[in-house]
Motif scaffolding. Structure first.
Motif, PDB file in Angstrom:
ATOM      1  N   GLU A 277       0.834  -1.203   0.000  1.00  0.00           N
ATOM      2  CA  GLU A 277       0.000   0.000   0.000  1.00  0.00           C
ATOM      3  C   GLU A 277       0.870   1.256   0.000  1.00  0.00           C
ATOM      4  OE1 GLU A 277      -2.906  -0.124   3.149  1.00  0.00           O
ATOM      5  OE2 GLU A 277      -3.300  -2.251   2.725  1.00  0.00           O
ATOM      6  N   ARG A 278       1.928   1.264   0.811  1.00  0.00           N
ATOM      7  CA  ARG A 278       2.830   2.421   0.837  1.00  0.00           C
ATOM      8  C   ARG A 278       3.462   2.648  -0.527  1.00  0.00           C
ATOM      9  NH1 ARG A 278       4.240   0.510   5.782  1.00  0.00           N
ATOM     10  NH2 ARG A 278       6.273  -0.318   5.246  1.00  0.00           N
ATOM     11  N   ALA A 279       3.846   1.570  -1.177  1.00  0.00           N
ATOM     12  CA  ALA A 279       4.522   1.700  -2.472  1.00  0.00           C
ATOM     13  C   ALA A 279       3.594   2.280  -3.541  1.00  0.00           C
ATOM     14  CB  ALA A 279       5.057   0.346  -2.917  1.00  0.00           C
ATOM     15  N   ARG A 280       2.298   2.072  -3.397  1.00  0.00           N
ATOM     16  CA  ARG A 280       1.356   2.651  -4.376  1.00  0.00           C
ATOM     17  C   ARG A 280       1.250   4.161  -4.211  1.00  0.00           C
ATOM     18  NH1 ARG A 280      -1.384  -2.266  -3.524  1.00  0.00           N
ATOM     19  NH2 ARG A 280      -2.741  -1.415  -1.900  1.00  0.00           N
ATOM     20  N   GLU A 281       1.367   4.643  -2.982  1.00  0.00           N
ATOM     21  CA  GLU A 281       1.183   6.067  -2.710  1.00  0.00           C
ATOM     22  C   GLU A 281       2.487   6.834  -2.538  1.00  0.00           C
ATOM     23  OE1 GLU A 281      -1.631   7.063   0.346  1.00  0.00           O
ATOM     24  OE2 GLU A 281      -2.635   5.122   0.074  1.00  0.00           O
ATOM     25  N   HIS A 282       3.531   6.155  -2.111  1.00  0.00           N
ATOM     26  CA  HIS A 282       4.783   6.815  -1.764  1.00  0.00           C
ATOM     27  C   HIS A 282       5.961   6.099  -2.425  1.00  0.00           C
ATOM     28  CE1 HIS A 282       2.380   9.032   1.092  1.00  0.00           C
ATOM     29  NE2 HIS A 282       1.959   7.896   1.636  1.00  0.00           N
ATOM     30  N   GLU A 283       7.170   6.360  -1.931  1.00  0.00           N
ATOM     31  CA  GLU A 283       8.375   5.723  -2.456  1.00  0.00           C
ATOM     32  C   GLU A 283       8.976   4.844  -1.366  1.00  0.00           C
ATOM     33  OE1 GLU A 283       9.915   9.240  -5.416  1.00  0.00           O
ATOM     34  OE2 GLU A 283      10.310   9.450  -3.267  1.00  0.00           O
TER      35      GLU A 283
ATOM     36  N   PRO B 242       7.708  10.287   0.931  1.00  0.00           N
ATOM     37  CA  PRO B 242       6.562  10.654   0.107  1.00  0.00           C
ATOM     38  C   PRO B 242       7.016  10.973  -1.314  1.00  0.00           C
ATOM     39  CG  PRO B 242       7.193  12.500   1.470  1.00  0.00           C
ATOM     40  CD  PRO B 242       8.068  11.340   1.874  1.00  0.00           C
ATOM     41  N   ARG B 243       6.097  10.850  -2.234  1.00  0.00           N
ATOM     42  CA  ARG B 243       6.390  11.300  -3.599  1.00  0.00           C
ATOM     43  C   ARG B 243       6.498  12.829  -3.585  1.00  0.00           C
ATOM     44  NH1 ARG B 243       5.933   6.999  -6.910  1.00  0.00           N
ATOM     45  NH2 ARG B 243       4.509   5.338  -6.279  1.00  0.00           N
ATOM     46  N   PRO B 244       7.130  13.412  -4.592  1.00  0.00           N
ATOM     47  CA  PRO B 244       7.258  14.869  -4.627  1.00  0.00           C
ATOM     48  C   PRO B 244       5.900  15.556  -4.454  1.00  0.00           C
ATOM     49  CG  PRO B 244       8.618  13.894  -6.321  1.00  0.00           C
ATOM     50  CD  PRO B 244       7.785  12.777  -5.738  1.00  0.00           C
ATOM     51  N   GLY B 245       5.884  16.576  -3.588  1.00  0.00           N
ATOM     52  CA  GLY B 245       4.670  17.337  -3.348  1.00  0.00           C
ATOM     53  C   GLY B 245       3.748  16.758  -2.286  1.00  0.00           C
ATOM     54  N   ALA B 246       4.074  15.577  -1.765  1.00  0.00           N
ATOM     55  CA  ALA B 246       3.229  14.933  -0.755  1.00  0.00           C
ATOM     56  C   ALA B 246       3.989  14.857   0.566  1.00  0.00           C
ATOM     57  CB  ALA B 246       2.831  13.536  -1.221  1.00  0.00           C
TER      58      ALA B 246
ATOM     59  N   ALA C 163       5.548  16.776   9.048  1.00  0.00           N
ATOM     60  CA  ALA C 163       6.100  17.591   7.957  1.00  0.00           C
ATOM     61  C   ALA C 163       5.159  18.742   7.631  1.00  0.00           C
ATOM     62  CB  ALA C 163       6.317  16.734   6.715  1.00  0.00           C
ATOM     63  N   ARG C 164       5.740  19.908   7.487  1.00  0.00           N
ATOM     64  CA  ARG C 164       4.960  21.063   7.062  1.00  0.00           C
ATOM     65  C   ARG C 164       4.891  21.050   5.544  1.00  0.00           C
ATOM     66  NH1 ARG C 164       7.453  24.954  11.605  1.00  0.00           N
ATOM     67  NH2 ARG C 164       6.150  24.149  13.286  1.00  0.00           N
ATOM     68  N   GLU C 165       3.732  21.330   5.051  1.00  0.00           N
ATOM     69  CA  GLU C 165       3.498  21.258   3.621  1.00  0.00           C
ATOM     70  C   GLU C 165       4.412  22.192   2.831  1.00  0.00           C
ATOM     71  OE1 GLU C 165      -0.500  21.177   1.067  1.00  0.00           O
ATOM     72  OE2 GLU C 165      -0.684  20.550   3.168  1.00  0.00           O
ATOM     73  N   GLY C 166       4.990  21.657   1.770  1.00  0.00           N
ATOM     74  CA  GLY C 166       5.752  22.461   0.834  1.00  0.00           C
ATOM     75  C   GLY C 166       7.239  22.565   1.051  1.00  0.00           C
ATOM     76  N   ASP C 167       7.702  22.658   2.297  1.00  0.00           N
ATOM     77  CA  ASP C 167       9.125  22.901   2.487  1.00  0.00           C
ATOM     78  C   ASP C 167       9.827  21.861   3.355  1.00  0.00           C
ATOM     79  OD1 ASP C 167       7.949  23.674   4.868  1.00  0.00           O
ATOM     80  OD2 ASP C 167       9.033  25.560   5.030  1.00  0.00           O
ATOM     81  N   GLU C 168       9.160  20.738   3.629  1.00  0.00           N
ATOM     82  CA  GLU C 168       9.781  19.693   4.435  1.00  0.00           C
ATOM     83  C   GLU C 168       9.487  18.317   3.850  1.00  0.00           C
ATOM     84  OE1 GLU C 168       9.886  21.829   8.792  1.00  0.00           O
ATOM     85  OE2 GLU C 168       8.282  20.394   8.404  1.00  0.00           O
ATOM     86  N   LEU C 169      10.461  17.437   4.002  1.00  0.00           N
ATOM     87  CA  LEU C 169      10.323  16.043   3.576  1.00  0.00           C
ATOM     88  C   LEU C 169      10.396  15.178   4.825  1.00  0.00           C
ATOM     89  CD1 LEU C 169      10.362  13.964   1.146  1.00  0.00           C
ATOM     90  CD2 LEU C 169      12.824  13.891   1.494  1.00  0.00           C
ATOM     91  N   ASP C 170       9.387  14.351   5.012  1.00  0.00           N
ATOM     92  CA  ASP C 170       9.422  13.430   6.147  1.00  0.00           C
ATOM     93  C   ASP C 170       9.685  12.019   5.643  1.00  0.00           C
ATOM     94  OD1 ASP C 170       6.856  13.398   4.943  1.00  0.00           O
ATOM     95  OD2 ASP C 170       5.870  12.767   6.787  1.00  0.00           O
ATOM     96  N   PHE C 171      10.107  11.157   6.553  1.00  0.00           N
ATOM     97  CA  PHE C 171      10.280   9.752   6.198  1.00  0.00           C
ATOM     98  C   PHE C 171       9.790   8.891   7.344  1.00  0.00           C
ATOM     99  CE2 PHE C 171      14.401  10.843   8.089  1.00  0.00           C
ATOM    100  CZ  PHE C 171      14.717   9.742   8.870  1.00  0.00           C
ATOM    101  N   ARG C 172       9.447   7.640   7.001  1.00  0.00           N
ATOM    102  CA  ARG C 172       8.933   6.695   7.997  1.00  0.00           C
ATOM    103  C   ARG C 172       9.452   5.302   7.675  1.00  0.00           C
ATOM    104  NH1 ARG C 172       2.889   6.509   9.358  1.00  0.00           N
ATOM    105  NH2 ARG C 172       3.807   5.513  11.179  1.00  0.00           N
ATOM    106  N   PHE C 173       9.239   4.435   8.620  1.00  0.00           N
ATOM    107  CA  PHE C 173       9.511   3.003   8.466  1.00  0.00           C
ATOM    108  C   PHE C 173      10.953   2.715   8.060  1.00  0.00           C
ATOM    109  CE2 PHE C 173       4.959   3.689   7.578  1.00  0.00           C
ATOM    110  CZ  PHE C 173       4.447   3.068   8.709  1.00  0.00           C
ATOM    111  N   LEU C 174      11.882   3.418   8.705  1.00  0.00           N
ATOM    112  CA  LEU C 174      13.296   3.124   8.530  1.00  0.00           C
ATOM    113  C   LEU C 174      13.577   1.833   9.293  1.00  0.00           C
ATOM    114  CD1 LEU C 174      16.216   3.957   7.700  1.00  0.00           C
ATOM    115  CD2 LEU C 174      16.345   5.165   9.882  1.00  0.00           C
TER     116      LEU C 174
ATOM    117  N   GLU D 248      17.629  17.497  -3.686  1.00  0.00           N
ATOM    118  CA  GLU D 248      17.308  17.427  -5.115  1.00  0.00           C
ATOM    119  C   GLU D 248      15.951  18.053  -5.414  1.00  0.00           C
ATOM    120  OE1 GLU D 248      16.040  13.737  -7.686  1.00  0.00           O
ATOM    121  OE2 GLU D 248      18.204  13.772  -7.368  1.00  0.00           O
ATOM    122  N   ARG D 249      15.017  17.894  -4.491  1.00  0.00           N
ATOM    123  CA  ARG D 249      13.662  18.428  -4.681  1.00  0.00           C
ATOM    124  C   ARG D 249      13.540  19.889  -4.240  1.00  0.00           C
ATOM    125  NH1 ARG D 249      10.264  13.127  -2.480  1.00  0.00           N
ATOM    126  NH2 ARG D 249      11.026  11.730  -4.125  1.00  0.00           N
ATOM    127  N   GLY D 250      14.631  20.462  -3.764  1.00  0.00           N
ATOM    128  CA  GLY D 250      14.599  21.849  -3.318  1.00  0.00           C
ATOM    129  C   GLY D 250      13.884  22.041  -1.995  1.00  0.00           C
TER     130      GLY D 250
END
Length: 190
Positions: free
Chosen positions: A57-63, A82-86, A92-103, A128-130
């Motif tokens: 399920e995660r792979a369908r929505e995210h990376e 998350p995929r770019p923009g998600a 994570a605050r929308e737009g300027d942060e990238l979060d990660f899970r399940f390390l 890379e995504r700015g």
């Protein structure tokens, strides 16, 4: 699974470890790896276990990324971004942060830099995504992960921490960490 060519793989110690997107045929193996990584460290509620196991399920929505031994092809670790923009979570605050899970890192691969390689990969994706900052939540019992985040220059974000109530009535403080990505992570190779 779509990804940008430059984000498709990250090699750490060339010829030794590669971080790449999970292949469809690896879902079951990644599910086993991440479940064992989490279950080996602490007791999991049925609800959290279901989230951990939902790799397909995660792979369908995210990376879903995997760290692979380049010589043997063995899966050594995984992380989800998350995929770019998600985003994956409210930390994570929308737009300027990238979060990660399940390390998660396989028990027999711990201490080999696999977790660090995966976190550095997440930071490279953000750059890379700015995106200016990488953020995450972690539980208080995840001490090895906290040491890794500290070593890589992450700091606590107390304003984003919250008390998590378990179904059995117990609770714990869900910790939050963040790190700016404008600078190279501590100890990064040139």
């Amino acid at each position: 699974m779509p990804c940008t060519p430059s984000a498709a793989t990250t090699s750490i110690d060339p010829g030794s470890l590669v971080v790449r997107l999970m292949h469809d045929h690896e879902v079951a193996a990644v599910r086993r790896l991440v479940t064992r990584a989490y279950a080996g460290d602490f007791e999991l509620s049925a609800e959290y276990l279901a989230q951990i196991e939902a790799v397909d399920e995660r792979a369908r929505e995210h990376e879903v990324w995997v760290a692979v031994d380049a010589a043997t092809g063995a899966l050594l670790g995984t992380v989800t971004t998350p995929r770019p923009g998600a985003r994956l979570s409210p930390v994570a605050r929308e737009g300027d942060e990238l979060d990660f899970r399940f390390l998660g890192v396989a028990a027999d691969a711990r201490g080999r830099g696999v977790g660090e390689a995966l976190v550095r990969h997440v930071m490279a994706l953000a750059a890379e995504r700015g995106i200016r900052r990488v953020v995450l939540n972690t539980g208080p019992e995840m001490l090895a992960a906290q040491r890794l985040y500290d070593r890589l220059g992450f700091t606590r974000l107390p304003d984003r921490e919250h008390v998590f109530e378990r179904p059995d009535g117990t609770s714990f403080l869900m910790l939050a960490y963040g790190r700016e990505v404008t600078a190279r992570p501590a100890g990064a190779r040139s």
